[in-house]
Design an enzyme around this catalytic site. Sequence first.
Site, PDB file in Angstrom:
ATOM      1  N   HIS A  66      21.472 -10.121  -0.320  1.00  0.00           N
ATOM      2  CA  HIS A  66      21.397  -8.670  -0.474  1.00  0.00           C
ATOM      3  C   HIS A  66      20.248  -8.311  -1.400  1.00  0.00           C
ATOM      4  O   HIS A  66      19.701  -9.169  -2.087  1.00  0.00           O
ATOM      5  CB  HIS A  66      22.715  -8.087  -0.988  1.00  0.00           C
ATOM      6  CG  HIS A  66      23.058  -8.487  -2.387  1.00  0.00           C
ATOM      7  ND1 HIS A  66      23.692  -9.670  -2.692  1.00  0.00           N
ATOM      8  CD2 HIS A  66      22.839  -7.865  -3.575  1.00  0.00           C
ATOM      9  CE1 HIS A  66      23.863  -9.749  -3.997  1.00  0.00           C
ATOM     10  NE2 HIS A  66      23.346  -8.676  -4.563  1.00  0.00           N
ATOM     11  N   HIS A  94       6.758  -4.737  -4.192  1.00  0.00           N
ATOM     12  CA  HIS A  94       7.303  -3.835  -3.186  1.00  0.00           C
ATOM     13  C   HIS A  94       8.070  -4.621  -2.134  1.00  0.00           C
ATOM     14  O   HIS A  94       7.976  -5.840  -2.071  1.00  0.00           O
ATOM     15  CB  HIS A  94       6.184  -3.016  -2.519  1.00  0.00           C
ATOM     16  CG  HIS A  94       5.202  -3.840  -1.744  1.00  0.00           C
ATOM     17  ND1 HIS A  94       4.152  -4.496  -2.342  1.00  0.00           N
ATOM     18  CD2 HIS A  94       5.115  -4.118  -0.425  1.00  0.00           C
ATOM     19  CE1 HIS A  94       3.453  -5.137  -1.417  1.00  0.00           C
ATOM     20  NE2 HIS A  94       4.024  -4.941  -0.248  1.00  0.00           N
ATOM     21  N   GLU A 150       6.898  -0.527   1.855  1.00  0.00           N
ATOM     22  CA  GLU A 150       5.782  -0.524   2.791  1.00  0.00           C
ATOM     23  C   GLU A 150       6.338  -0.637   4.199  1.00  0.00           C
ATOM     24  O   GLU A 150       7.239  -1.429   4.452  1.00  0.00           O
ATOM     25  CB  GLU A 150       4.872  -1.731   2.500  1.00  0.00           C
ATOM     26  CG  GLU A 150       3.746  -1.918   3.480  1.00  0.00           C
ATOM     27  CD  GLU A 150       2.969  -3.215   3.244  1.00  0.00           C
ATOM     28  OE1 GLU A 150       1.935  -3.389   3.904  1.00  0.00           O
ATOM     29  OE2 GLU A 150       3.406  -4.050   2.424  1.00  0.00           O
TER      30      GLU A 150
END
Length: 141
Positions: free
Chosen positions: A8, A67, A117
């Site tokens: 997760h 990211h 992204e």
Amino acid sequence: MEIKGLNHITISVSNLEKSILFYEQALKAKLMVKAEKMAYFDLHGIWLALNVQMDIPRNDIYSSYTHMAFTVDEHDFEHIEQQLKNQGVSILDGRNRDEAREGKSIYFTDPDGHKFEFHTGNLQKRIQYYKDEKTNMTFYI
């Protein structure tokens, strides 16, 4: 020990309701469970957890390149980009890239500044591009 896969992703948020709306709209995540200070989503097969932490510094994440990137189809890219803009999502300047060889990308943030992204490329194309263009890199494949 053998890692079997991604279990997760947990993200710290300052405002649960605002974040739930973002993840539902921008990432099309399906809300599965909600409590006072947490929410669980199904993010296209990935378990995503949001946990409220109001009193932590958030300034450093704005300058980080850290990211999460999600694959999107190139033929959907313009539509996806316009949807994010229509939702008022904060769009970031991306790095310069050879889109024909690396793929297209759009970078954006959630309400707390976590970066995401949407990307049309893949690892194999990226490595081939680097092999062709980046003579200073060492390759192990």
